[in-house]
Design an enzyme around this catalytic site. Structure first.
Site, PDB file in Angstrom:
ATOM      1  N   ASP A 181      -6.810  -1.380  -4.689  1.00  0.00           N
ATOM      2  CA  ASP A 181      -7.911  -1.083  -3.766  1.00  0.00           C
ATOM      3  C   ASP A 181      -8.852  -0.044  -4.364  1.00  0.00           C
ATOM      4  OD1 ASP A 181      -6.704  -2.775  -1.897  1.00  0.00           O
ATOM      5  OD2 ASP A 181      -5.676  -1.123  -0.887  1.00  0.00           O
ATOM      6  N   ASP A 202       0.854  -1.186   0.000  1.00  0.00           N
ATOM      7  CA  ASP A 202       0.000   0.000   0.000  1.00  0.00           C
ATOM      8  C   ASP A 202       0.889   1.234   0.000  1.00  0.00           C
ATOM      9  OD1 ASP A 202      -2.405  -1.403   0.059  1.00  0.00           O
ATOM     10  OD2 ASP A 202      -2.511  -1.411   2.238  1.00  0.00           O
TER      11      ASP A 202
END
EC number: 3.4.23.36
Length: 160
Positions: free
Chosen positions: A139, A113
């Protein structure tokens, strides 16, 4: 069907390149790259869980669940007669995002991330909280696809 697979591949490739940037550049920057002070930065993180870092299953369970969902989604699109652009876009976003994160889990054992919106950090009900998780392109693809599914359900499943 070709459009669906190509679009899915585009989302996977964009996600991979963004994550390579995160791994090769951001991982060595402890404070990341601040784009908008006190609000938005790019910062490397490793997520062992699922959405919002939740660890509801062991890593093997998350991997199997992701594989099952990806296979089920691919099968659903394959058998569907719907070939509307919105249908293809929606499910390509969801599958591309899911496969992007699945690739991370297979290669690294976690998801990379790096997009961080610092909406609020502080005390809430006596506990320190950060009100926005760090996330990635995959995401975002999943979220956009899910929003399209929610807001345009009738147009996706009943094209006229």
């Amino acid at each position: 069907m070709v459009q669906f697979y190509l679009l899915t591949l585009v989302f996977i490739v964009v996600d991979r390149f963004a994550k390579l940037f995160a791994i090769n550049v951001l991982r060595d920057l402890p404070n990341g790259i601040v784009l908008v002070p006190d609000w938005f930065k790019l910062m490397y993180a490793e997520n062992l869980g699922i959405a919002f870092g939740l660890r509801l299953l062991p890593p093997e369970g998350i991997l199997l669940l992701a594989l099952a969902i990806s296979a089920g989604l691919t099968w659903y699109v394959w058998i569907s007669q719907n070939r509307s652009p919105l249908f293809i876009l929606t499910f390509a976003l969801i599958l591309g995002g899911g496969l992007g994160n699945l690739i991370d889990r297979l290669i690294f054992g976690h998801v990379v991330d790096f997009i961080y919106f610092d909406i609020y950090q502080g005390t809430l009900f006596g506990k320190y909280v950060s009100l926005w998780p760090i996330f990635n392109i995959a995401d975002a693809c999943i979220t956009i696809g899910a929003c399209l599914l929610f807001f345009f359900h009738d147009k996706i499943f009943n094209p006229r």
